[in-house]
Design a protein around this motif. Sequence first.
Motif, PDB file in Angstrom:
ATOM      1  N   ASN A 387       0.929  -1.141  -0.031  1.00 65.41           N
ATOM      2  CA  ASN A 387       0.030  -0.158   0.119  1.00 65.41           C
ATOM      3  C   ASN A 387       0.887   1.345  -0.019  1.00 65.41           C
ATOM      4  N   TRP A 388       1.563   1.449  -1.115  1.00 72.47           N
ATOM      5  CA  TRP A 388       2.596   2.471  -0.926  1.00 72.47           C
ATOM      6  C   TRP A 388       2.200   3.344  -2.058  1.00 72.47           C
ATOM      7  N   PRO A 389       2.428   4.766  -2.305  1.00 73.36           N
ATOM      8  CA  PRO A 389       2.262   5.754  -3.276  1.00 73.36           C
ATOM      9  C   PRO A 389       3.129   5.187  -4.425  1.00 73.36           C
ATOM     10  N   TYR A 390       2.530   5.504  -5.773  1.00 71.35           N
ATOM     11  CA  TYR A 390       3.317   5.368  -6.917  1.00 71.35           C
ATOM     12  C   TYR A 390       3.125   6.183  -7.910  1.00 71.35           C
ATOM     13  N   SER A 391       3.911   6.191  -8.855  1.00 73.65           N
ATOM     14  CA  SER A 391       3.748   6.745 -10.115  1.00 73.65           C
ATOM     15  C   SER A 391       4.024   6.129 -11.387  1.00 73.65           C
ATOM     16  N   VAL A 392       3.416   6.543 -12.470  1.00 76.31           N
ATOM     17  CA  VAL A 392       3.963   5.996 -13.891  1.00 76.31           C
ATOM     18  C   VAL A 392       4.034   7.024 -14.769  1.00 76.31           C
ATOM     19  N   TRP A 393       5.478   7.184 -15.245  1.00 76.86           N
ATOM     20  CA  TRP A 393       5.700   8.347 -16.272  1.00 76.86           C
ATOM     21  C   TRP A 393       5.417   7.567 -17.663  1.00 76.86           C
ATOM     22  N   LEU A 394       4.808   8.277 -18.583  1.00 81.58           N
ATOM     23  CA  LEU A 394       4.489   7.875 -19.999  1.00 81.58           C
ATOM     24  C   LEU A 394       4.997   8.787 -20.804  1.00 81.58           C
ATOM     25  N   PHE A 395       6.228   8.588 -21.549  1.00 83.61           N
ATOM     26  CA  PHE A 395       6.855   9.333 -22.685  1.00 83.61           C
ATOM     27  C   PHE A 395       6.414   8.871 -23.943  1.00 83.61           C
ATOM     28  N   ARG A 396       5.918   9.944 -24.631  1.00 83.16           N
ATOM     29  CA  ARG A 396       5.574   9.751 -26.196  1.00 83.16           C
ATOM     30  C   ARG A 396       6.765   9.622 -26.979  1.00 83.16           C
ATOM     31  N   ILE A 505       0.952   9.484 -14.086  1.00 81.07           N
ATOM     32  CA  ILE A 505      -0.266   9.219 -13.135  1.00 81.07           C
ATOM     33  C   ILE A 505       0.430   9.215 -11.847  1.00 81.07           C
ATOM     34  N   ILE A 506      -0.321   9.513 -10.802  1.00 78.20           N
ATOM     35  CA  ILE A 506       0.038   9.450  -9.551  1.00 78.20           C
ATOM     36  C   ILE A 506      -1.077   9.011  -8.620  1.00 78.20           C
ATOM     37  N   VAL A 507      -0.848   7.616  -7.850  1.00 79.83           N
ATOM     38  CA  VAL A 507      -1.800   7.209  -7.006  1.00 79.83           C
ATOM     39  C   VAL A 507      -1.426   7.053  -5.634  1.00 79.83           C
ATOM     40  N   GLU A 508      -2.050   7.756  -4.787  1.00 77.55           N
ATOM     41  CA  GLU A 508      -1.640   7.732  -3.495  1.00 77.55           C
ATOM     42  C   GLU A 508      -2.104   6.221  -2.712  1.00 77.55           C
ATOM     43  N   SER A 509      -1.535   6.229  -1.575  1.00 76.68           N
ATOM     44  CA  SER A 509      -1.762   5.083  -0.530  1.00 76.68           C
ATOM     45  C   SER A 509      -3.107   5.189  -0.199  1.00 76.68           C
ATOM     46  N   GLN A 510      -3.923   3.868   0.135  1.00 76.65           N
ATOM     47  CA  GLN A 510      -5.035   3.803   0.862  1.00 76.65           C
ATOM     48  C   GLN A 510      -5.165   4.100   2.279  1.00 76.65           C
ATOM     49  N   TRP A 519      -6.232   9.657  -6.977  1.00 78.28           N
ATOM     50  CA  TRP A 519      -5.378   9.416  -7.953  1.00 78.28           C
ATOM     51  C   TRP A 519      -5.317  11.085  -8.715  1.00 78.28           C
ATOM     52  N   ARG A 520      -4.272  11.154  -9.417  1.00 81.46           N
ATOM     53  CA  ARG A 520      -4.235  12.404 -10.373  1.00 81.46           C
ATOM     54  C   ARG A 520      -3.213  11.993 -11.556  1.00 81.46           C
ATOM     55  N   ILE A 521      -3.833  12.910 -12.746  1.00 85.30           N
ATOM     56  CA  ILE A 521      -2.934  12.658 -13.857  1.00 85.30           C
ATOM     57  C   ILE A 521      -2.564  14.083 -14.267  1.00 85.30           C
ATOM     58  N   HIS A 522      -1.229  13.912 -14.609  1.00 82.85           N
ATOM     59  CA  HIS A 522      -0.607  15.190 -14.717  1.00 82.85           C
ATOM     60  C   HIS A 522       0.160  15.129 -16.123  1.00 82.85           C
ATOM     61  N   ASP A 523       0.181  16.321 -16.672  1.00 85.13           N
ATOM     62  CA  ASP A 523       0.839  16.690 -18.019  1.00 85.13           C
ATOM     63  C   ASP A 523       2.051  17.750 -17.568  1.00 85.13           C
ATOM     64  N   ALA A 530      -6.421  15.818 -14.516  1.00 83.14           N
ATOM     65  CA  ALA A 530      -7.747  15.067 -13.823  1.00 83.14           C
ATOM     66  C   ALA A 530      -7.360  14.578 -12.423  1.00 83.14           C
ATOM     67  N   ARG A 531      -8.200  14.428 -11.561  1.00 82.53           N
ATOM     68  CA  ARG A 531      -8.087  13.698 -10.212  1.00 82.53           C
ATOM     69  C   ARG A 531      -9.345  13.001  -9.933  1.00 82.53           C
ATOM     70  N   GLY A 532      -9.182  11.985  -8.762  1.00 77.60           N
ATOM     71  CA  GLY A 532     -10.409  11.456  -8.384  1.00 77.60           C
ATOM     72  C   GLY A 532      -9.976  10.558  -7.391  1.00 77.60           C
ATOM     73  N   GLU A 533     -10.980   9.306  -7.337  1.00 73.15           N
ATOM     74  CA  GLU A 533     -10.549   8.236  -6.436  1.00 73.15           C
ATOM     75  C   GLU A 533     -11.055   6.933  -6.871  1.00 73.15           C
ATOM     76  N   ILE A 534     -10.719   5.998  -6.345  1.00 73.20           N
ATOM     77  CA  ILE A 534     -11.027   4.748  -6.765  1.00 73.20           C
ATOM     78  C   ILE A 534     -11.169   3.825  -5.776  1.00 73.20           C
ATOM     79  N   GLY A 535     -12.242   2.879  -5.807  1.00 74.55           N
ATOM     80  CA  GLY A 535     -12.503   2.111  -4.604  1.00 74.55           C
ATOM     81  C   GLY A 535     -11.687   0.642  -4.379  1.00 74.55           C
ATOM     82  N   ILE A 536     -11.298   0.326  -3.444  1.00 72.57           N
ATOM     83  CA  ILE A 536     -10.478  -0.781  -3.280  1.00 72.57           C
ATOM     84  C   ILE A 536     -11.405  -2.093  -3.690  1.00 72.57           C
TER      85      ILE A 536
END
Length: 558
Positions: A387-396, A505-510, A519-523, A530-536
Amino acid sequence: MGLLDPIPPPYDPLEWATRPLPDKSQMVCRSWALQGYGTPVAVYFVYLLKVGLYVGGWIFFCGFTPGIGELGAIGQWWLEPVAFQKAIVWSLLFEVLGLGCGSGPLTGRYFPPIGGFLHFLRPGTTKLPLLRGLPLVGGATRGALDVALYAVLLISLVRALVAPQLDAALLLPLVALVPLCGLLDRTVFLAARAEHYWVMLVVFAFASPWLAGAKAVQAALWFWAGVSKLNHHFPAVVCVMTSNSPVTRFAWIRRLVYRNYPEDLRPSRLATVMAHAGTALELSVPIVLLLGDGGVLTTVGLAMMVMLHGFILSTVPMGVPIEWNVAVLYGGFFLFGAHADASVLALADTPLLALFVGLFAVGLPLYGNLVPHRMSFLLAMRYYAGNWPYSVWLFRGDSHKKLERLRKSSKWLYDQLDMFYERKISVGLVGKVIAFRLMHLAGRALCRLVPRAVPDPSEYEWVDGELVAGLVLGWNFGDGHLHDEQLIAGVQAQCGFGPGELRCIIVESQPLHRQTMQWRIHDAAGGELARGEIGIAELRELQPWSFDPPAGPSREPV
């Protein structure tokens, strides 16, 4: 297959790289389930030798104290108080040099196998200041003051280690320098594993006797690590660790931790039971040891401790906190075995120190579990939980080449691996990192978020934020807050990505008390999209390849 050759995946990696994202994810996750990362056998021997270096370094520095440090008589002196103190100082030096957690190929660091001092002693490298924008200390790149303070920290640590005894004159500079370095670059503070080693140094410096405070810190490490597993994440961790462990290399064993390999890679009942048993063990160890008085109860507690850390060490987990586990084991034998009669209640004799220890052993971990987006998972002591925060970087396309504008000690991932392997093997190894992320429960949020972040995932290179931090910051160890918006801004200022070239894409811990993850999406060029929440509960129903159809980024109310 030679000792340096990774286990090849059951597909052609170059052909795999051309597949649609759901197909790629399914193939690589199924491969991970039976092969893990595919680590070459020789790599495990390298890590074993590094543990030998760590223990040998401690013995060497103990030799500067008369009467201890002789290898042949180690059984007579290893539980001496000064030996334990030097173990803590040496561990801090080992970690802040970059030799411990986050080193080597099992953290995506191939050549050079470490960052640490190669990065922290180099002016112009990227950093994460605590007080952004402040003159002299708040810049995004390392200056002369950063390098000088870090160098003084290293010198002061060595000075303490070669002294016969540790006194306030040697400890107080360390107590001041670690947070000062963290003020200029919080990466250095976390790399020092300050939540453990630095807090112990403060206890050594301001308490006499100091056993009560040290016991409280050590007990907190176990207790909060157990608390962090009181969720639905840890069964998936058991699956990932079992599939990657060098001692469970038989396919039939690894299949047992999944519901129905290869169709259903959610944790099986066995994995869930193992997770609950491990959580109960981790919570029980500090309780039993605190209640022990040197008799049977203490012996039982120490045996439980060895079982706990023995299992962790046997799996050689990604991130390789091997030396840290050795240090915790040694601390358990010294604090709760050799000094079982010392009570943590003696902290009441030094109220200010008790307040300090209470802050780091209770207050900050509690806050970090309830409000995880505000604090590093290390300060919150949420270890090995999944249950760690993480991110994914998407390079075009090949936009990742703009990272070469940064001053750093490591090349691009494929360039590192190409020194040892042909490109096909390199692609196969880096691709396994996608599986590592998706196989965890939290990582399955990417099934919903990647299609929102980019209109066509096939046009983008998926790079885990952990690997980016390893390149850009010189250190990485599971903390997604090292590669969130602050790092994106620092990288963007130096690299100048165009709109759409880098999406993160940045996702926080529960949080402990909630069943959602933020979660957040950043350019990099355009800011938050965008930002929001997702259910476990939703994540628990997903396979790691259950991607939504691409929808493109959208703005949502903040």
